[in-house]
Design an enzyme around this catalytic site. Structure first.
Site, PDB file in Angstrom:
ATOM      1  N   ASP A  82       0.853  -1.191   0.000  1.00  0.00           N
ATOM      2  CA  ASP A  82       0.000   0.000   0.000  1.00  0.00           C
ATOM      3  C   ASP A  82       0.893   1.248   0.000  1.00  0.00           C
ATOM      4  O   ASP A  82       1.851   1.323   0.772  1.00  0.00           O
ATOM      5  CB  ASP A  82      -0.878  -0.038   1.271  1.00  0.00           C
ATOM      6  CG  ASP A  82      -2.009   0.974   1.223  1.00  0.00           C
ATOM      7  OD1 ASP A  82      -2.456   1.310   0.107  1.00  0.00           O
ATOM      8  OD2 ASP A  82      -2.452   1.409   2.303  1.00  0.00           O
ATOM      9  N   ASP A 104       1.964   5.043  -5.530  1.00  0.00           N
ATOM     10  CA  ASP A 104       1.251   6.281  -5.213  1.00  0.00           C
ATOM     11  C   ASP A 104       2.021   7.489  -5.754  1.00  0.00           C
ATOM     12  O   ASP A 104       2.941   7.985  -5.115  1.00  0.00           O
ATOM     13  CB  ASP A 104       1.066   6.391  -3.690  1.00  0.00           C
ATOM     14  CG  ASP A 104       0.334   7.672  -3.302  1.00  0.00           C
ATOM     15  OD1 ASP A 104       0.004   8.467  -4.209  1.00  0.00           O
ATOM     16  OD2 ASP A 104       0.101   7.877  -2.100  1.00  0.00           O
ATOM     17  N   GLU A 134      -3.119   5.812  -8.124  1.00  0.00           N
ATOM     18  CA  GLU A 134      -4.038   6.799  -7.510  1.00  0.00           C
ATOM     19  C   GLU A 134      -4.039   8.076  -8.334  1.00  0.00           C
ATOM     20  O   GLU A 134      -2.988   8.598  -8.692  1.00  0.00           O
ATOM     21  CB  GLU A 134      -3.622   7.091  -6.062  1.00  0.00           C
ATOM     22  CG  GLU A 134      -4.502   8.155  -5.392  1.00  0.00           C
ATOM     23  CD  GLU A 134      -4.285   8.272  -3.876  1.00  0.00           C
ATOM     24  OE1 GLU A 134      -3.959   7.237  -3.251  1.00  0.00           O
ATOM     25  OE2 GLU A 134      -4.434   9.385  -3.346  1.00  0.00           O
ATOM     26  N   HIS A 202      -9.667   4.741  -0.652  1.00  0.00           N
ATOM     27  CA  HIS A 202      -8.809   4.790   0.538  1.00  0.00           C
ATOM     28  C   HIS A 202      -9.574   5.552   1.623  1.00  0.00           C
ATOM     29  O   HIS A 202     -10.525   6.263   1.329  1.00  0.00           O
ATOM     30  CB  HIS A 202      -7.502   5.521   0.219  1.00  0.00           C
ATOM     31  CG  HIS A 202      -6.538   4.686  -0.576  1.00  0.00           C
ATOM     32  ND1 HIS A 202      -5.257   4.434  -0.166  1.00  0.00           N
ATOM     33  CD2 HIS A 202      -6.689   4.033  -1.745  1.00  0.00           C
ATOM     34  CE1 HIS A 202      -4.648   3.665  -1.050  1.00  0.00           C
ATOM     35  NE2 HIS A 202      -5.497   3.408  -2.035  1.00  0.00           N
ATOM     36  N   GLY A 203      -9.151   5.410   2.867  1.00  0.00           N
ATOM     37  CA  GLY A 203      -9.850   6.104   3.941  1.00  0.00           C
ATOM     38  C   GLY A 203     -11.236   5.531   4.166  1.00  0.00           C
ATOM     39  O   GLY A 203     -12.173   6.258   4.512  1.00  0.00           O
TER      40      GLY A 203
HETATM   41  P1  13P Z   1      -8.278   4.492   7.021  1.00  0.00           P
HETATM   42  O1  13P Z   1      -7.219   4.219   8.050  1.00  0.00           O
HETATM   43  O2  13P Z   1      -8.745   5.902   7.085  1.00  0.00           O
HETATM   44  O3  13P Z   1      -9.359   3.498   7.023  1.00  0.00           O
HETATM   45  O4  13P Z   1      -7.538   4.400   5.598  1.00  0.00           O
HETATM   46  C1  13P Z   1      -6.893   3.235   5.204  1.00  0.00           C
HETATM   47  C2  13P Z   1      -6.231   3.427   3.889  1.00  0.00           C
HETATM   48  O5  13P Z   1      -6.749   4.037   3.001  1.00  0.00           O
HETATM   49  C3  13P Z   1      -4.900   2.838   3.704  1.00  0.00           C
HETATM   50  O6  13P Z   1      -4.385   3.107   2.438  1.00  0.00           O
END
Ligand code: 13P
Length: 279
Positions: A82, A104, A134, A202-203
């Site tokens: 990642d 990335d 991305e 992501h997130g």
């Molecule tokens: P969160 O920790 O906000 O869930 O995001 C994880 C992420 O996108 C890792 O690349």
């Protein structure tokens, strides 16, 4: 052996109306709980090593740990880098047994992001594995602000880089500890209209749970990265375990008590994306 590439799990997810969780790993306790959760749910899973995981444990060690877990279950397991920031880091992950590389280049100008991501795509495809890129920039809670993905840029990025999966910025923010806000569905639909590539959010922790489920079922989003939600489950369990007995000092005994809460939290994420019974 159930090692899978990212494409092998995302393409069926996109067609089948569910999404595969990209679970953020920091150590043996959480990655093992995630693999066991996937096995219990009969679901595919993506075990991810991000920058803070790699700062703690060398990539070759992580590769061995992930591959050992893939060997010990019979659902598909993707071993994913990642936020790789350099070609060398991506090459090291490939040499360490990873089956999916995220490059990335999202902080860079479009042309440079395309050129550098295409190099990682070539490296990955030559080895028979996958690459995620991305476009737009997904910001960080309390840190750098997001830059939303422009649909036309996304179309060019997908076409010219050759990525197997494309992370987009549509209101998502890394490291949110609540589920407030929500994603910009009009922007997601505009991106879907111009590209066929599976999309990645992501997130994922910050996305309202109902929207996460609805988009997993009814959009081209085939991967939600979830970290903070699971790190909260781990941290809270660890705090309880440490505070429960001031005389206890053995880390194995303490860490053992994190297993059930993290396992259950991971199962809930998998179920919420509709991935149960899809492995
Ligand atoms: P969160 O920790 O906000 O869930 O995001 C994880 C992420 O996108 C890792 O690349």
């Amino acid at each position: 052996m159930t090692l899978a590439t990212l494409s092998e799990v995302l393409n069926p997810a996109m067609r089948g109306g569910y999404a595969v969780p990209g679970l953020v790993c920091l150590g043996w306790e959480d990655m093992r709980a995630y693999a066991m959760a996937a096995q219990a749910e009969r679901a595919p899973v993506i075990l991810q090593a991000g920058p803070s995981c790699r700062a703690h444990t060398p990539l070759p060690v992580l590769g061995k740990m992930f591959c050992h877990l893939a060997d010990s279950v019979d659902v598909p397991v993707v071993v994913h880098l990642d936020h790789g920031y350099t070609l060398d880091e991506c090459r090291e992950a490939l040499d360490s047994g990873f089956t999916s590389l995220m490059y990335d280049g999202s902080r860079k100008p479009l042309a440079q992001n395309i050129e550098e991501t295409a190099q990682v795509v070539a490296l990955a495809h030559e080895a028979g594995i996958s690459c995620e890129g991305e476009i737009g920039f997904v910001g960080y809670a309390g840190g750098d602000a997001s830059a939303g993905t422009d649909p036309e840029d996304a179309a060019v990025f997908a076409r010219d880089s050759g990525v197997d999966a494309m992370a987009i910025s549509v209101g998502n923010v890394h490291l949110q500890t609540d589920h407030e806000g929500g994603l910009d569905e009009a922007r997601i639909r505009a991106i879907e209209a111009v590209t066929e590539v599976p999309l990645v959010i992501h997130g994922g922790s910050g996305v309202p749970l109902a929207q996460r489920a609805a988009l997993a079922a009814g959009s081209r989003i085939a991967k939600f990265n979830v970290g903070t939600e699971l790190r909260l489950a781990f941290g809270n369990a660890l705090r309880r375990a440490v505070n429960a007995d001031p005389d206890r000092f053995d880390r194995v005994a303490i860490l053992k008590e994190t297993h059930d809460p993290v396992f259950e939290a991971a199962r809930a994420v998998i179920r919420g994306l509709g991935a149960s019974e899809k492995g």
